[in-house]
Scaffold this active site. Structure first.
Site, short mmCIF file in Angstrom:
data_model
loop_
_atom_site.label_atom_id
_atom_site.label_comp_id
_atom_site.label_asym_id
_atom_site.label_seq_id
_atom_site.Cartn_x
_atom_site.Cartn_y
_atom_site.Cartn_z
N ARG A 179 -7.76 -8.78 5.28
CA ARG A 179 -6.90 -7.66 5.60
C ARG A 179 -7.53 -6.70 6.62
O ARG A 179 -6.83 -5.95 7.30
CB ARG A 179 -6.54 -6.92 4.31
CG ARG A 179 -5.26 -6.16 4.38
CD ARG A 179 -4.70 -5.92 2.98
NE ARG A 179 -3.65 -4.93 3.01
CZ ARG A 179 -2.70 -4.81 2.10
NH1 ARG A 179 -2.67 -5.62 1.07
NH2 ARG A 179 -1.78 -3.90 2.19
N HIS A 214 0.42 8.11 15.93
CA HIS A 214 -0.47 7.05 15.44
C HIS A 214 -0.41 5.85 16.39
O HIS A 214 -1.45 5.27 16.74
CB HIS A 214 -0.04 6.65 14.03
CG HIS A 214 -0.82 5.50 13.47
ND1 HIS A 214 -2.15 5.61 13.14
CD2 HIS A 214 -0.47 4.21 13.20
CE1 HIS A 214 -2.58 4.44 12.68
NE2 HIS A 214 -1.58 3.58 12.70
N HIS A 240 -8.02 6.01 14.65
CA HIS A 240 -8.09 7.05 13.62
C HIS A 240 -8.96 8.22 14.08
O HIS A 240 -8.66 9.39 13.81
CB HIS A 240 -8.64 6.49 12.30
CG HIS A 240 -7.63 5.72 11.52
ND1 HIS A 240 -7.97 4.73 10.62
CD2 HIS A 240 -6.27 5.77 11.51
CE1 HIS A 240 -6.88 4.21 10.10
NE2 HIS A 240 -5.83 4.82 10.62
N HIS A 242 -7.82 0.53 15.13
CA HIS A 242 -7.72 1.68 14.23
C HIS A 242 -9.02 2.44 14.07
O HIS A 242 -9.00 3.59 13.65
CB HIS A 242 -7.18 1.23 12.86
CG HIS A 242 -5.69 1.02 12.86
ND1 HIS A 242 -5.08 0.06 13.64
CD2 HIS A 242 -4.68 1.64 12.18
CE1 HIS A 242 -3.77 0.10 13.43
NE2 HIS A 242 -3.50 1.05 12.55
N GLU A 255 2.34 -1.21 16.63
CA GLU A 255 1.92 -2.04 15.49
C GLU A 255 2.50 -3.46 15.61
O GLU A 255 1.87 -4.44 15.21
CB GLU A 255 2.34 -1.42 14.15
CG GLU A 255 1.80 -0.03 13.87
CD GLU A 255 0.37 0.02 13.30
OE1 GLU A 255 -0.31 -1.03 13.21
OE2 GLU A 255 -0.07 1.14 12.94
N ASN A 297 -6.86 -3.72 11.01
CA ASN A 297 -7.39 -2.48 11.57
C ASN A 297 -7.72 -2.57 13.05
O ASN A 297 -8.36 -1.67 13.60
CB ASN A 297 -8.63 -2.04 10.77
CG ASN A 297 -8.24 -1.50 9.41
OD1 ASN A 297 -7.23 -0.82 9.27
ND2 ASN A 297 -9.02 -1.83 8.40
N LYS A 305 1.94 -9.78 9.24
CA LYS A 305 1.36 -8.93 8.20
C LYS A 305 1.45 -9.63 6.85
O LYS A 305 0.51 -9.59 6.05
CB LYS A 305 2.05 -7.57 8.16
CG LYS A 305 1.48 -6.71 7.03
CD LYS A 305 1.07 -5.35 7.45
CE LYS A 305 0.36 -4.62 6.32
NZ LYS A 305 0.63 -3.19 6.29
N LYS A 355 0.84 -1.19 0.00
CA LYS A 355 0.00 0.00 0.00
C LYS A 355 0.87 1.24 0.00
O LYS A 355 1.68 1.42 0.91
CB LYS A 355 -0.93 0.00 1.22
CG LYS A 355 -2.10 -0.95 1.07
CD LYS A 355 -2.87 -1.15 2.35
CE LYS A 355 -3.82 -0.03 2.66
NZ LYS A 355 -4.67 -0.36 3.85
#
Ligand SMILES: NC(=O)c1ccc[n+]([C@@H]2O[C@H](COP(=O)([O-])OP(=O)(O)OC[C@H]3O[C@@H](n4cnc5c(N)ncnc54)[C@H](O)[C@@H]3O)[C@@H](O)[C@H]2O)c1
Ligand SMILES: NC(=O)c1ccc[n+]([C@@H]2O[C@H](COP(=O)([O-])OP(=O)(O)OC[C@H]3O[C@@H](n4cnc5c(N)ncnc54)[C@H](O)[C@@H]3O)[C@@H](O)[C@H]2O)c1
Ligand SMILES: [Zn+2]
Ligand SMILES: [Zn+2]
Lengths: 374, 374
Positions: A249, A273, A260, A256, A193, A253, A235, A151
Site C-alpha cells: 500500500r 492536495h 504532504h 505524497h 490521484e 504514496n 487502488k 481508510k
C-alpha cells in the site's frame, strides 16, 4: 450491468468477507434505494445521510426521495464544507444525531459528498455501536481514491487523519452526473490521484490519460467513467493485497512525501492536495531519473500533469528548509526510516528506504527551477 | 508455564490471526518487559501506559521500572478514576498525549487498571493512526471480562459504550498481586461476572464457586487465579465463536437486560454494575423457572450470589415503570425485538426473543419481594 441505455461499470474491491462493489454510471443517485435493497439493507432500521453544505443543496433531495419513496426511514445531517469538518467535535455531533435519529446496529450511514464527507461519515459508521453499515456516494473525482480501501478518519489539530479506523463500505455508488457541478480546480485535484494510479501501476492508462485529457477536463461522462473505473481498479488491486498498510500500500504514496510537506508549509488555500502531489510526483520522477530510471519517466510525468493544468513547478517562495523539516515530521516515518516511492518506469515504482535526504533536498530546489509546461 | 515457584496460568483467546494469550499469575507486573519482548515489541518505538489515579500510585512505578530497565521508552498518562473518564474528551486528551509522546505505527499502548482504563486505552489504541498495538494489564476482577473479546469504547452523554471498536490486545497480563488492594465492593462486583460465566456455560464451575466463595472473597491467590482462568476461558470460548456479536455472544448478557435498566434508574453510586447484574441474574433465574427450568436454577443462583455478599433482592424504592421503560431504550433492542437470555439449567442458557414484557414486569415486582439470603 446495463441500465436503460447507460452503461454501469462495476468492479469489486476484493477483501475476502469484506469485499464490496463499486458502481459507476450516470444517474445512479436516484436509484440508490434499488442498490440498498439489492444489498439487503432492511427498512426496519433508520438510515442517516451525511453530506456537506455544498453538496447537499445539489443532490440531497434526489437521494432522500429515492429512499423515502422506497419506504426507508431517513435522517440527514449536513456539515460545513471543507477539511475543518473532519474534526472530533463534528464526529461527536454526528454521533449525537445518530442517537437522536434512533440508529441501531442494523442501520446504515450514507456519505454523500467528497473525501471529507466520506472520511468523516465513515468514521462515524466505524465507531457508532462499534461499527455499523456504511455506503459511499462520492461526488468528487478525488473521492474515487478515498472510496477504495476503507481508510476513514478525522483530524487532530496537530496531525491529519490521526484518529480513525479501517471500515469498508457495503458498496460505493458513483453517479457521473453529480460530478458535472465540480469546479475546475476540484476536477484537476481529483485527476492528480487518477494519474497517480496510472503512474504506479499501468503505463497504458497513463498513455490514455495523456491522449484524453481534454475530454476528462470537459467532464465527458464516457471518459470520466472509464478513468474512475481504472483509477479505482488500481487502488483496489493494491489494497486487496495489503488491506492494513503492511507493505504494498505504500506505493499509493507516490508524490505524497513531498506533497504532504508542501501542504504543511503552504499558506491556507494556496495549494490543493492534488496540486501538491502533482508537484510531488514531478519531484519523484526527478528522483527516479537520478537513481537510474529513463529520462522519459520525467518527461511523460511532466507532460500529463502539464496537460491537466496542474502545477509542474514549485513556486519559488517555498522555503526548502521548512519543506525538509515538515517531511521529517510526516507520519510515514516508521522507526526513524523514511519510506520513499521512486518510479523506475512509467507504470512502475519501487518503495525505497535508502533515499538520502540530500538528494530529496536537491530535488526540491530543482522543482523551483522547472520550466512551466506549455 | 512455570515461573520460579509461581504457577502462571495461560490461555488463548482463539480469533484466527487476531488470537492472543492471557497470562494469570503472581508478580507478573514486574516482568512485563519480558512479555513484551516475547511478543516482539520493538524498543525503537515509544510505549504509552494509561492508568487511573487509584491504580497509578500503587502500580505504575513497578511497571515503568520494568520497562525502562529493559530499554523501552515509556510515556504515562493518568486519568481520574471512574466511569466519567470513559469520555470522548478524555479520549481526545490521550490522543494528544500520544502525539506528544511521539507514538508511531509500531508503538504499543498499555492499559494498567480496571475496565474503565481498559476500555478507554483500548479505544485510543484502536483509533490512533487507525490502530496500534494494545496490551492489557487488568487490575480488577471485573476486568477479566473486559480483557477478553476486544470490545473497547467510550461513553456518550446519552448512551454507554456507544463510541467504540473491536480491537484485540496483543496479550493480557493478570498479576494476582495487584488485586490484593481491591476494595471489597469491587471484589464482589467482579465476582458477579465470574459467576455469570459459570451460569451460562459450566455447572461444575458454579459448584466450585459455591464451595470456594470464602477463599475468593479473601482474595486467596490460588482460588482467584483459578476463577479468573475459568471466567476468561468461558468468555474466550464464546467470543471465539462470535467475535463481532452476530449471535452466541448474546448469552454474555445474562442478567444484563434487567441489570442495565437498574443501573439506568438507580441513583448515582447506589448500585455497582456487579450488584445490578446480580439482581438481574436472580431475575433471569425467576424468568427461567416460569418458562420451565427446574426450581433449583433459581435456588443455586440465589445461593451463590448470596454467599458472595451481592444483593439478591431489589430495593423496594425502585420504580417498576421506570425500570421497564429503561429496558425499552437499551441498545440490545434490534429492529424492535428484545433479546432476553433465559437459563434452562445451571450452566446453560438460551437466547429468546419471545419473552413477554408482562412476564419481565412481574419478575421485577417479584425481585422486590425476595427474602434476603442468609
Ligand atoms: N480515505 C482515504 O483513503 C482518502 C484518500 C484520499 C483523500 N482522502 C481525504 O479526502 C479529503 C479530500 O477529498 P475531496 O477532495 O473530495 O474534498 P472535499 O470533500 O472537501 O470536496 C472538495 C470540495 O468540493 C465540494 N464538492 C463536493 N462534491 C461536489 C460536487 N459534486 N459539485 C460541487 N462541489 C462539490 C465540497 O463541498 C468541497 O468544497 C481529504 O480530507 C483527504 O484526507 C481520504
Ligand atoms: N470491554 C468489555 O467487554 C467490558 C466488559 C465488562 C465491563 N466493561 C467496562 O468495564 C468498566 C468497569 O470495570 P471496573 O469495574 O474494573 O471499573 P474501574 O476500572 O472503574 O475500576 C473500579 C475501581 O477500582 C479501582 N481500582 C482498579 N484497580 C484497583 C486495584 N488493583 N486496587 C485498588 N483499586 C483499584 C479503580 O480506580 C476504580 O475506582 C465499565 O466501564 C464497563 O463498561 C467492559
Ligand atoms: Zn492523496
Ligand atoms: Zn457486565
Amino acid at each position: 450491468m446495463v441500465d436503460g441505455t447507460n452503461v454501469v461499470r462495476e468492479l469489486t474491491v476484493d477483501l475476502g468477507e469484506r469485499s464490496y462493489p463499486i458502481y459507476i454510471g450516470e444517474g445512479l443517485l436516484q436509484e440508490t434505494s434499488a442498490y440498498l435493497e439489492q444489498h439487503g439493507v432492511s427498512k426496519k432500521s433508520s438510515l442517516m445521510i451525511i453530506s456537506d453544505d455544498n453538496t447537499a443543496p445539489l443532490y440531497l433531495d434526489t437521494l432522500v426521495s429515492s429512499l423515502t419513496n422506497a419506504g426507508y426511514t431517513v435522517a440527514s445531517a449536513v456539515v460545513p464544507a471543507g477539511e475543518a469538518s473532519k474534526s472530533l467535535s463534528m464526529f461527536e455531533n454526528l454521533i449525537t444525531k445518530a442517537l437522536e435519529a434512533g440508529l441501531d446496529r442494523k442501520s446504515t450511514i450514507i456519505a454523500l459528498g467528497g473525501g471529507v464527507v466520506g472520511d468523516l461519515a465513515g468514521y462515524v459508521a466505524a465507531a457508532y455501536m462499534r461499527g455499523i453499515r456504511f455506503v459511499q456516494i462520492p461526488t468528487t473525482i478525488l473521492a474515487h481514491d478515498s472510496s477504495v480501501g476503507g481508510k476513514v478518519a478525522v483530524n487532530h489539530p496537530h496531525a491529519k487523519n490521526i484518529i480513525g479506523a479501517f471500515h469498508q463500505p457495503a458498496f460505493v455508488l458513483f453517479d457521473l452526473k453529480t460530478l458535472q457541478s465540480l469546479p475546475l480546480r476540484q476536477v484537476q485535484c481529483g485527476l492528480a490521484e487518477v494519474i497517480k494510479h496510472g503512474l504506479i501501476w499501468d503505463e497504458s492508462f497513463v498513455d490514455w490519460c495523456d491522449e484524453n485529457m481534454d475530454k476528462l477536463l470537459a467532464l465527458d461522462p464516457e471518459a470520466l467513467g472509464y478513468a474512475l473505473y481504472k483509477g479505482c481498479s488500481v487502488k483496489a488491486a493494491v489494497v486487496s493485497v495489503d488491506e492494513r498498510e503492511g507493505g504494498l500500500r505504500a506505493i499509493l504514496n507516490l508524490g505524497h512525501t513531498i506533497g504532504h510537506a508542501l501542504e504543511a508549509v503552504a499558506g491556507y488555500g494556496e495549494l490543493t492536495h492534488g496540486e501538491a502531489i502533482a508537484i510531488g510526483m514531478i519531484g519523484s520522477a526527478l528522483v527516479g531519473v537520478k537513481l537510474g530510471a529513463p529520462q522519459s519517466v520525467y518527461e511523460v510525468t511532466k507532460r500529463v500533469f502539464g496537460k491537466s493544468g496542474l502545477p509542474t513547478r514549485l513556486p519559488a517562495h517555498f522555503d526548502t528548509d521548512a519543506i525538509m523539516s515538515a517531511m521529517m515530521h510526516d507520519k510515514k516515518f516508521t522507526e526513524g526510516s523514511i519510506v520513499y516511492v521512486v518510479p523506475t518506469a512509467i507504470g512502475r515504482v519501487e518503495v525505497r528506504s535508502d533515499v538520502a535526504a540530500s538528494l530529496v533536498r536537491e530535488t526540491v530546489e530543482q522543482l523551483k527551477q522547472e520550466a512551466d509546461w506549455q
